[in-house]
Design a protein around this motif. Sequence first.
Motif, PDB file in Angstrom:
ATOM      1  N   UNK A  58       0.822  -1.211   0.000  1.00 13.13           N
ATOM      2  CA  UNK A  58       0.000   0.000   0.000  1.00 13.13           C
ATOM      3  C   UNK A  58       0.856   1.260   0.000  1.00 13.13           C
ATOM      4  N   UNK A  59       0.448   2.224  -0.829  1.00 18.38           N
ATOM      5  CA  UNK A  59       1.050   3.551  -0.842  1.00 18.38           C
ATOM      6  C   UNK A  59      -0.032   4.555  -0.460  1.00 18.38           C
ATOM      7  N   UNK A  60       0.348   5.596   0.245  1.00 16.81           N
ATOM      8  CA  UNK A  60      -0.640   6.606   0.608  1.00 16.81           C
ATOM      9  C   UNK A  60      -0.176   7.989   0.169  1.00 16.81           C
ATOM     10  N   UNK A  61      -1.152   8.828  -0.135  1.00 24.37           N
ATOM     11  CA  UNK A  61      -0.902  10.193  -0.589  1.00 24.37           C
ATOM     12  C   UNK A  61      -1.875  11.131   0.114  1.00 24.37           C
ATOM     13  N   UNK A  62      -1.408  12.325   0.412  1.00 27.20           N
ATOM     14  CA  UNK A  62      -2.261  13.372   0.965  1.00 27.20           C
ATOM     15  C   UNK A  62      -2.339  14.504  -0.043  1.00 27.20           C
ATOM     16  N   UNK A  63      -3.554  14.936  -0.335  1.00 31.26           N
ATOM     17  CA  UNK A  63      -3.733  16.058  -1.239  1.00 31.26           C
ATOM     18  C   UNK A  63      -3.447  17.353  -0.488  1.00 31.26           C
ATOM     19  N   UNK A  64      -2.629  18.195  -1.085  1.00 30.90           N
ATOM     20  CA  UNK A  64      -2.253  19.439  -0.433  1.00 30.90           C
ATOM     21  C   UNK A  64      -0.957  19.298   0.348  1.00 30.90           C
ATOM     22  N   UNK A  65      -0.454  20.408   0.893  1.00 25.08           N
ATOM     23  CA  UNK A  65       0.843  20.412   1.587  1.00 25.08           C
ATOM     24  C   UNK A  65       0.774  20.001   3.060  1.00 25.08           C
ATOM     25  N   UNK A  66      -0.337  19.435   3.484  1.00 25.23           N
ATOM     26  CA  UNK A  66      -0.533  18.999   4.867  1.00 25.23           C
ATOM     27  C   UNK A  66       0.570  18.023   5.286  1.00 25.23           C
ATOM     28  N   UNK A  84       0.510  15.383  -2.849  1.00 26.45           N
ATOM     29  CA  UNK A  84       0.217  15.773  -4.229  1.00 26.45           C
ATOM     30  C   UNK A  84      -0.558  17.087  -4.185  1.00 26.45           C
ATOM     31  N   UNK A  85      -0.188  18.033  -5.031  1.00 30.68           N
ATOM     32  CA  UNK A  85      -0.877  19.313  -5.009  1.00 30.68           C
ATOM     33  C   UNK A  85      -0.755  19.981  -6.368  1.00 30.68           C
ATOM     34  N   UNK A  86      -1.863  20.062  -7.093  1.00 36.61           N
ATOM     35  CA  UNK A  86      -1.827  20.649  -8.436  1.00 36.61           C
ATOM     36  C   UNK A  86      -1.679  22.170  -8.419  1.00 36.61           C
ATOM     37  N   UNK A 111      -5.819  10.693   0.140  1.00 35.24           N
ATOM     38  CA  UNK A 111      -6.729  11.359   1.068  1.00 35.24           C
ATOM     39  C   UNK A 111      -6.860  12.824   0.696  1.00 35.24           C
ATOM     40  N   UNK A 112      -8.090  13.279   0.535  1.00 33.37           N
ATOM     41  CA  UNK A 112      -8.346  14.674   0.223  1.00 33.37           C
ATOM     42  C   UNK A 112      -8.161  15.562   1.438  1.00 33.37           C
ATOM     43  N   UNK A 113      -8.476  16.827   1.279  1.00 31.95           N
ATOM     44  CA  UNK A 113      -8.390  17.793   2.373  1.00 31.95           C
ATOM     45  C   UNK A 113      -9.587  18.739   2.253  1.00 31.95           C
ATOM     46  N   UNK A 114     -10.096  19.206   3.390  1.00 32.93           N
ATOM     47  CA  UNK A 114     -11.279  20.077   3.379  1.00 32.93           C
ATOM     48  C   UNK A 114     -12.413  19.385   2.620  1.00 32.93           C
ATOM     49  N   UNK A 123      -9.110  19.712  -4.804  1.00 32.34           N
ATOM     50  CA  UNK A 123      -9.001  18.276  -4.545  1.00 32.34           C
ATOM     51  C   UNK A 123      -9.598  17.499  -5.715  1.00 32.34           C
ATOM     52  N   UNK A 124     -10.708  17.993  -6.222  1.00 33.52           N
ATOM     53  CA  UNK A 124     -11.334  17.345  -7.377  1.00 33.52           C
ATOM     54  C   UNK A 124     -10.393  17.362  -8.581  1.00 33.52           C
ATOM     55  N   UNK A 125      -9.661  18.456  -8.728  1.00 34.11           N
ATOM     56  CA  UNK A 125      -8.700  18.575  -9.833  1.00 34.11           C
ATOM     57  C   UNK A 125      -7.643  17.490  -9.744  1.00 34.11           C
ATOM     58  N   UNK A 126      -7.204  17.171  -8.522  1.00 37.68           N
ATOM     59  CA  UNK A 126      -6.183  16.136  -8.342  1.00 37.68           C
ATOM     60  C   UNK A 126      -6.730  14.757  -8.687  1.00 37.68           C
TER      61      UNK A 126
END
Length: 201
Positions: A58-66, A84-86, A111-114, A123-126
């Motif tokens: 398993x790999x995990x990613x957080x959307x945004x600079x959190x 990941x952050x577009x 995992x998204x944010x907000x 987040x939708x863009x990502x």
Amino acid sequence: ATTNNKSSKADILKVYDEIKDEYMKINRFMIAAPKSGSGKTMITCALLQLLKDSGKNVLSYKCGPDYIDPMFHKKVLGVPSKNLDTFFTDEKTTVQLFLDERADGDFAVLEGVMGLYDGLGGIYEQAKVTQTQIILVVDAKGMGKSVLALIAGFLQYDTHNLIKGVLLNRMSKGYYDIIKPLIEKELFVKVVGYFPEQKDI
């Protein structure tokens, strides 16, 4: 604005075509929600543990600079999570970061944010850029049939049909058995499960 949108879509599709064969080998989904505090991180960590226990790599990613939530991911998996952050990277770079250090057979959880449609990069863009299907976590505590209206609004705004499932958080089994068939019949989206309120956590 229309021209920019068409250009952006063309760029994404071009990037996608360049790496399509490798890209499609990755099993992946995004956990997103209508707002902060809906239970994204708890659900993400539970799913990471479940996938790990089932023998998945398993790999995990957080959307945004959190940087906080990735520490929870690492606690579960024992390996660092990625961001990941577009907003900070263009579509091609975002995709390359997503593919980096990955092996065949990996399972990626983002995992998204907000809220799903919040954020400067979005987040939708990502999800769109990484061609990732979305599970929408809805905090249903204190809601009755109104939860259908909430979900319906998010589905209507989903122009790329990425929301494939809904997970109802803080809901009793009794009410879940009533509301699940209503959601699936009226909104044509799969309800993948529910999570009861866990006051001890």
